[in-house]
Scaffold this active site. Structure first.
Site, PDB file in Angstrom:
ATOM      1  N   TYR A 109     -10.473  13.381  -5.143  1.00  0.00           N
ATOM      2  CA  TYR A 109      -9.677  12.944  -6.396  1.00  0.00           C
ATOM      3  C   TYR A 109      -8.467  14.919  -6.754  1.00  0.00           C
ATOM      4  CZ  TYR A 109      -8.316  11.165 -10.921  1.00  0.00           C
ATOM      5  OH  TYR A 109      -7.395  10.173 -11.938  1.00  0.00           O
TER       6      TYR A 109
ATOM      7  N   LYS B 170      -5.042  15.568  -7.268  1.00  0.00           N
ATOM      8  CA  LYS B 170      -3.859  15.519  -8.567  1.00  0.00           C
ATOM      9  C   LYS B 170      -3.299  16.480  -8.353  1.00  0.00           C
ATOM     10  CE  LYS B 170      -4.717  11.464  -9.972  1.00  0.00           C
ATOM     11  NZ  LYS B 170      -3.381  10.090  -9.791  1.00  0.00           N
TER      12      LYS B 170
ATOM     13  N   THR C  68      -9.858   2.490 -18.941  1.00  0.00           N
ATOM     14  CA  THR C  68      -9.594   1.901 -17.865  1.00  0.00           C
ATOM     15  C   THR C  68     -10.853   1.789 -16.609  1.00  0.00           C
ATOM     16  OG1 THR C  68      -8.956   3.102 -15.955  1.00  0.00           O
ATOM     17  CG2 THR C  68      -7.260   3.111 -18.312  1.00  0.00           C
TER      18      THR C  68
ATOM     19  N   ASP D  42       0.876  -1.127   0.094  1.00  0.00           N
ATOM     20  CA  ASP D  42       0.268  -0.320  -0.421  1.00  0.00           C
ATOM     21  C   ASP D  42       0.491   1.062  -0.306  1.00  0.00           C
ATOM     22  OD1 ASP D  42      -1.796   2.456   0.377  1.00  0.00           O
ATOM     23  OD2 ASP D  42      -2.995   0.654   2.185  1.00  0.00           O
ATOM     24  N   VAL D  43       1.016   1.931  -1.763  1.00  0.00           N
ATOM     25  CA  VAL D  43       2.100   2.720  -1.148  1.00  0.00           C
ATOM     26  C   VAL D  43       1.680   4.204  -0.320  1.00  0.00           C
ATOM     27  CG1 VAL D  43       2.404   2.686  -3.767  1.00  0.00           C
ATOM     28  CG2 VAL D  43       0.994   4.114  -3.056  1.00  0.00           C
TER      29      VAL D  43
HETATM   30  N1  LIG Z   1      -8.729   6.826 -16.131  1.00  0.00           N
HETATM   31  C1  LIG Z   1      -8.177   7.820 -16.965  1.00  0.00           C
HETATM   32  O1  LIG Z   1      -9.080   8.527 -17.268  1.00  0.00           O
HETATM   33  C2  LIG Z   1      -7.139   8.357 -16.311  1.00  0.00           C
HETATM   34  C3  LIG Z   1      -7.174   9.937 -16.798  1.00  0.00           C
HETATM   35  C4  LIG Z   1      -6.546  10.797 -15.947  1.00  0.00           C
HETATM   36  C5  LIG Z   1      -5.508  10.059 -15.129  1.00  0.00           C
HETATM   37  N2  LIG Z   1      -5.578   9.003 -14.428  1.00  0.00           N
HETATM   38  C6  LIG Z   1      -4.750   8.117 -13.568  1.00  0.00           C
HETATM   39  O2  LIG Z   1      -3.906   7.456 -14.350  1.00  0.00           O
HETATM   40  C7  LIG Z   1      -3.106   6.389 -12.891  1.00  0.00           C
HETATM   41  C8  LIG Z   1      -3.662   5.353 -12.686  1.00  0.00           C
HETATM   42  O3  LIG Z   1      -5.114   4.955 -13.520  1.00  0.00           O
HETATM   43  P1  LIG Z   1      -6.244   4.085 -13.990  1.00  0.00           P
HETATM   44  O4  LIG Z   1      -6.800   4.698 -14.882  1.00  0.00           O
HETATM   45  O5  LIG Z   1      -4.981   2.940 -14.807  1.00  0.00           O
HETATM   46  O6  LIG Z   1      -6.338   3.076 -12.654  1.00  0.00           O
HETATM   47  P2  LIG Z   1      -7.187   1.764 -12.249  1.00  0.00           P
HETATM   48  O7  LIG Z   1      -7.664   1.082 -13.351  1.00  0.00           O
HETATM   49  O8  LIG Z   1      -8.052   1.909 -10.906  1.00  0.00           O
HETATM   50  O9  LIG Z   1      -5.745   0.871 -11.651  1.00  0.00           O
HETATM   51  C9  LIG Z   1      -4.996   2.092 -10.710  1.00  0.00           C
HETATM   52  C10 LIG Z   1      -4.427   1.269  -9.451  1.00  0.00           C
HETATM   53  O10 LIG Z   1      -4.122   1.430  -8.339  1.00  0.00           O
HETATM   54  C11 LIG Z   1      -3.244   0.909  -8.004  1.00  0.00           C
HETATM   55  N3  LIG Z   1      -3.671   1.521  -6.264  1.00  0.00           N
HETATM   56  C12 LIG Z   1      -4.607   2.596  -5.890  1.00  0.00           C
HETATM   57  N4  LIG Z   1      -4.544   2.473  -4.144  1.00  0.00           N
HETATM   58  C13 LIG Z   1      -3.385   1.817  -4.104  1.00  0.00           C
HETATM   59  C14 LIG Z   1      -2.866   2.631  -2.787  1.00  0.00           C
HETATM   60  N5  LIG Z   1      -3.114   2.768  -1.764  1.00  0.00           N
HETATM   61  N6  LIG Z   1      -1.349   1.500  -2.871  1.00  0.00           N
HETATM   62  C15 LIG Z   1      -0.907   0.959  -3.780  1.00  0.00           C
HETATM   63  N7  LIG Z   1      -1.138   0.835  -5.007  1.00  0.00           N
HETATM   64  C16 LIG Z   1      -2.787   1.268  -5.124  1.00  0.00           C
HETATM   65  C17 LIG Z   1      -4.318  -0.147  -8.031  1.00  0.00           C
HETATM   66  O11 LIG Z   1      -3.885  -1.365  -7.298  1.00  0.00           O
HETATM   67  P3  LIG Z   1      -4.827  -2.218  -5.887  1.00  0.00           P
HETATM   68  O12 LIG Z   1      -6.129  -1.888  -6.186  1.00  0.00           O
HETATM   69  O13 LIG Z   1      -4.312  -3.732  -6.100  1.00  0.00           O
HETATM   70  O14 LIG Z   1      -4.101  -0.806  -5.019  1.00  0.00           O
HETATM   71  C18 LIG Z   1      -4.460   0.278  -9.704  1.00  0.00           C
HETATM   72  O15 LIG Z   1      -3.649  -0.539  -9.995  1.00  0.00           O
HETATM   73  C19 LIG Z   1      -4.364   7.168 -11.658  1.00  0.00           C
HETATM   74  O16 LIG Z   1      -3.149   8.394 -10.767  1.00  0.00           O
HETATM   75  C20 LIG Z   1      -5.245   8.198 -12.236  1.00  0.00           C
HETATM   76  O17 LIG Z   1      -5.695   8.894 -11.244  1.00  0.00           O
HETATM   77  C21 LIG Z   1      -6.498   7.926 -14.962  1.00  0.00           C
END
Ligand SMILES: NC(=O)c1ccc[n+]([C@@H]2O[C@H](COP(=O)([O-])OP(=O)(O)OC[C@H]3O[C@@H](n4cnc5c(N)ncnc54)[C@H](OP(=O)(O)O)[C@@H]3O)[C@@H](O)[C@H]2O)c1
Length: 206
Positions: free
Chosen positions: A129, A133, A164, A39-40
């Protein structure tokens, strides 16, 4: 020489693609996520995970929780889980990366979001959120300054919608980037190909 990287959230949508892309380029990659045992937002977990490494060339911080909640009904716990995974996680992991990168420098990429860019469109229920960010955008600039004399580059990327599981939680309609498209830019920022860029926050519109 084998290059090494830590990817937080490497089990998720964008993070998983970053891991794939780095491995395709023969990097040695450690993925940190709760389902993989780290957990980061937990200092002990983070220190233990980084202690396993002898050197580090790149840190990519993708980990983030998104929980939609109207602000008037926001609880401290739901607020903290989002700030802690995103911002506190970035602090803890970047601090450990700074230590490991002290000899030969390195590259840190913080994954922010278009919603963390001042003035870009915001969506209801995402106050924590957005705050996390936006914090990453400021942290990027601060760490780029402190990293300069150590040869550590620190950049952010701020994508709009990416296809995602998190986008499904956000419930935001409209065009979306593919995780692999975002991952390619992240890997470019992580690699020396983007040197000497530092302190940048790349906006990626879908
Ligand atoms: N999807 C979008 O539209 C979008 C747009 C802009 C930016 N982003 C950013 O892109 C990044 C990746 O997002 P994604 O869309 O790929 O989301 P995702 O599929 O929900 O993945 C999120 C990841 O974060 C991990 N995580 C969450 N809390 C954690 C914790 N406390 N410790 C360690 N790992 C943790 C999750 O794994 P576990 O649950 O196993 O911990 C998962 O691997 C994020 O920073 C998000 O804000 C996403």
């Amino acid at each position: 020489m084998t290059l090494t990287a830590v990817v937080t959230g490497g089990s998720g949508g964008i993070g998983r693609e970053v891991v794939r892309e780095l491995q395709a380029r023969s990097w040695e990659v450690t993925s940190l996520s709760r389902r993989e045992g780290t957990d980061v937002s937990d200092e002990k977990d983070v220190v233990r995970a980084f202690r396993q490494l002898k050197s580090l060339d790149a840190l990519i911080h993708c980990a983030q929780v998104l929980i939609k909640r109207p602000f008037a009904r926001m609880t401290a716990d739901v607020w903290d889980r989002q700030i802690d995974s995103g911002l506190r996680g970035a602090f803890l992991c970047s601090r450990e990366a700074f230590k490991l990168m002290r000899r030969r420098g390195g590259s840190i990429v913080l994954v922010s979001s278009l919603s963390g860019v001042f003035g870009a469109e915001k969506f209801p229920g995402m106050s924590a959120y957005v705050a996390a960010k936006s914090g990453l955008a400021g942290l990027t600039e601060a760490l780029a300054v402190e990293g300069r004399e150590r040869g550590i580059r620190v950049n952010a990327i701020s994508p709009g919608s990416v296809d995602t599981p998190m986008l499904r939680t956000a419930g935001v309609e409209g065009p979306a980037l593919q995780p692999a498209e975002v991952a390619r830019i992240i890997v470019w920022l992580a690699s020396t190909e983007s040197s000497p860029l530092s302190g940048a926050n790349l906006r990626m519109d879908p």
